[in-house]
Design an enzyme around this catalytic site. Structure first.
Site, PDB file in Angstrom:
ATOM      1  N   GLU A  32      20.110  -8.383  22.520  1.00  0.00           N
ATOM      2  CA  GLU A  32      18.837  -8.166  22.404  1.00  0.00           C
ATOM      3  C   GLU A  32      18.204  -8.857  21.366  1.00  0.00           C
ATOM      4  O   GLU A  32      18.001  -8.524  20.164  1.00  0.00           O
ATOM      5  CB  GLU A  32      18.593  -6.539  22.341  1.00  0.00           C
ATOM      6  CG  GLU A  32      17.108  -6.190  22.476  1.00  0.00           C
ATOM      7  CD  GLU A  32      16.773  -4.852  22.468  1.00  0.00           C
ATOM      8  OE1 GLU A  32      15.560  -4.312  22.555  1.00  0.00           O
ATOM      9  OE2 GLU A  32      17.901  -3.969  22.176  1.00  0.00           O
ATOM     10  N   HIS A  74      10.690  -7.421  24.694  1.00  0.00           N
ATOM     11  CA  HIS A  74      10.039  -7.551  23.221  1.00  0.00           C
ATOM     12  C   HIS A  74       9.282  -8.937  23.391  1.00  0.00           C
ATOM     13  O   HIS A  74       9.421  -9.841  22.652  1.00  0.00           O
ATOM     14  CB  HIS A  74      11.140  -7.808  22.210  1.00  0.00           C
ATOM     15  CG  HIS A  74      11.647  -6.549  21.807  1.00  0.00           C
ATOM     16  ND1 HIS A  74      11.371  -5.502  20.735  1.00  0.00           N
ATOM     17  CD2 HIS A  74      12.874  -6.036  22.240  1.00  0.00           C
ATOM     18  CE1 HIS A  74      12.094  -4.610  20.750  1.00  0.00           C
ATOM     19  NE2 HIS A  74      13.026  -4.759  21.640  1.00  0.00           N
ATOM     20  N   ASN A 123       7.985  -0.521  26.844  1.00  0.00           N
ATOM     21  CA  ASN A 123       8.130  -0.714  25.608  1.00  0.00           C
ATOM     22  C   ASN A 123       8.277  -2.225  24.953  1.00  0.00           C
ATOM     23  O   ASN A 123       9.230  -2.881  25.793  1.00  0.00           O
ATOM     24  CB  ASN A 123       9.269   0.280  25.110  1.00  0.00           C
ATOM     25  CG  ASN A 123       9.152   1.826  25.383  1.00  0.00           C
ATOM     26  OD1 ASN A 123       9.927   2.357  25.988  1.00  0.00           O
ATOM     27  ND2 ASN A 123       8.144   2.406  24.633  1.00  0.00           N
ATOM     28  N   ARG A 162      -8.419  -7.603  32.434  1.00  0.00           N
ATOM     29  CA  ARG A 162      -8.593  -9.018  32.619  1.00  0.00           C
ATOM     30  C   ARG A 162      -7.370  -9.756  32.215  1.00  0.00           C
ATOM     31  O   ARG A 162      -7.256 -11.060  32.408  1.00  0.00           O
ATOM     32  CB  ARG A 162      -9.621  -9.716  31.428  1.00  0.00           C
ATOM     33  CG  ARG A 162     -11.324  -9.114  32.225  1.00  0.00           C
ATOM     34  CD  ARG A 162     -12.248  -9.507  31.184  1.00  0.00           C
ATOM     35  NE  ARG A 162     -11.917  -9.034  29.876  1.00  0.00           N
ATOM     36  CZ  ARG A 162     -12.740  -7.690  29.690  1.00  0.00           C
ATOM     37  NH1 ARG A 162     -13.489  -7.035  30.655  1.00  0.00           N
ATOM     38  NH2 ARG A 162     -12.645  -7.233  28.632  1.00  0.00           N
ATOM     39  N   GLY A 216      10.375  11.094  27.401  1.00  0.00           N
ATOM     40  CA  GLY A 216       9.467  11.470  27.149  1.00  0.00           C
ATOM     41  C   GLY A 216       8.660  11.310  25.912  1.00  0.00           C
ATOM     42  O   GLY A 216       7.663  11.622  25.522  1.00  0.00           O
ATOM     43  N   ASP A 264      18.976   3.318  25.019  1.00  0.00           N
ATOM     44  CA  ASP A 264      18.500   2.649  23.923  1.00  0.00           C
ATOM     45  C   ASP A 264      18.933   3.356  22.783  1.00  0.00           C
ATOM     46  O   ASP A 264      18.219   3.380  21.744  1.00  0.00           O
ATOM     47  CB  ASP A 264      17.168   2.383  23.895  1.00  0.00           C
ATOM     48  CG  ASP A 264      16.605   1.488  22.784  1.00  0.00           C
ATOM     49  OD1 ASP A 264      17.563   0.436  22.631  1.00  0.00           O
ATOM     50  OD2 ASP A 264      15.429   1.355  22.558  1.00  0.00           O
ATOM     51  N   LEU A 309       8.927   3.304  16.591  1.00  0.00           N
ATOM     52  CA  LEU A 309      10.060   4.119  17.270  1.00  0.00           C
ATOM     53  C   LEU A 309      11.384   2.877  16.934  1.00  0.00           C
ATOM     54  O   LEU A 309      11.283   1.766  16.908  1.00  0.00           O
ATOM     55  CB  LEU A 309       9.840   4.170  18.693  1.00  0.00           C
ATOM     56  CG  LEU A 309       8.950   5.138  19.006  1.00  0.00           C
ATOM     57  CD1 LEU A 309       8.677   5.121  20.704  1.00  0.00           C
ATOM     58  CD2 LEU A 309       9.467   6.574  18.983  1.00  0.00           C
TER      59      LEU A 309
END
Length: 328
Positions: free
Chosen positions: A81, A145, A168, A176, A198, A222, A255
């Site tokens: 990642e 990302h 995320n 637009r 949540g 994750d 986060l």
């Protein structure tokens, strides 16, 4: 009165049980992750290496190359990642490691393609020749990302088959500018992982995404080091992340992964999103298997499939876990 399902498959997990794959790329780390995962019904996973230096990527590739049977650790492949991602949507990833990768490391990754089940790359940061090389090596590429516009995504969407933690760390749907979300919702051939805790995504947003994407939406955690522990904080590639009340969050409010387990995600899908038990279980088993191309051996209860099974109570609590044919 109980439910038998195939074992859960987590396509994005950074760590658990007090360890992170980024901290120590080793079989010891993978074994701790396996033992922690089994307690919550996850029998297969992709250890996820977030944005880091080339040496760590090379170390992970060598670990897979030199290990004869990764499946004994529950590992189906590697998820890389970053570091080919957007600074604007970096999340907890360390900005000093974010970069356009050199042709040399891209070539090395491509040469180890059979070990990599997902590689997350921001479309607007990617060179077409790199995407082409990686896709030809058989690596499922994931949009993630990313601060790309709708047009930037569409320009390169043919190289991608997956989306990393939908909603995320990506440009949202706007009046637009349809953004990344607009492109994903329009192109329903992409598999999308989603964190159903949540915290990362509102449960109603999960429901909307499920209605639009159907069989292409699946559950991921994750998860990071505190999952399954009582840790109060940890370091993630140079960033301090606090763990309190189920949240993994940096001092500035960013986060930093989750403490979610797959069984908790299944429970949330039923209780808060309103899915049937069957559909929630599909999002934790057969759909993630299809997303990484292992549905011929995992994700279903069928003859000649790997004997990874989970027995659940009527309340969706873990009763029994069977890993590779043995009760654990």
């Amino acid at each position: 009165g109980k439910i038998v399902t195939s074992g859960f498959i987590d396509n994005q997990i950074n760590g658990c049980g007090g360890v992170l794959f980024n901290d120590e790329v080793s079989l010891k780390t993978l074994n701790i992750m396996k033992e922690t995962n089994l307690k919550s019904g996850t029998t297969s996973f992709l250890p996820t290496l977030i944005t880091t230096i080339d040496e760590n990527i090379e170390k992970a590739l060598e670990l897979f190359k030199n290990t004869e049977d990764m499946e004994q650790y529950g590992v189906l492949g590697l998820h890389i990642e970053g570091p080919y991602i957007s600074l604007e949507k970096k999340g907890i990833h360390n900005p000093k490691f974010i970069r356009v990768m050199s042709g040399e490391i891209i070539k090395k990754i491509a040469e180890h393609g059979k070990y990599i089940k997902t590689m997350t790359i921001a479309p607007e940061k990617a060179k077409v020749e790199h995407l082409d090389m990686l896709k030809k090596s058989g690596i499922p590429l994931a949009i993630g990302h990313t601060n790309a516009t709708y047009d930037e995504v569409m320009e390169k969407i043919s190289y991608y088959s997956n989306v990393t933690h939908l909603f995320n760390a990506m440009r949202g749907l706007d009046t637009r500018e349809p953004g990344v979300i607009g492109a994903v919702f329009e192109n329903k051939n992409l598999y999308s992982g989603i964190i159903v805790d949540g915290i990362h995504v509102h449960f109603k947003s999960v429901k909307i995404a499920k209605e639009i994407l159907g069989d292409k939406l699946y559950l991921v955690t994750d998860a990071v080091a505190p999952t399954g522990t009582n840790m109060e904080f940890f370091m993630f590639e140079g960033n301090k992340v606090l763990y309190k009340d189920g949240k993994c969050i940096s001092p500035d409010g960013t986060l930093g992964g989750s403490s979610l387990t797959m069984i908790e995600g299944v429970q949330n899908l039923v209780k808060h999103v309103g899915l049937t038990v069957e559909e929630a279980l599909r999002m934790a088993t057969s759909l993630p298997a299809k997303a990484i191309g292992v549905e011929n051996r995992f994700g279903f209860i069928k003859e000649n499939y790997e004997a990874n099974l989970v027995v659940l109570t009527e309340n969706l609590e873990i009763d029994t876990v069977i890993f590779r044919g043995k009760r654990v």
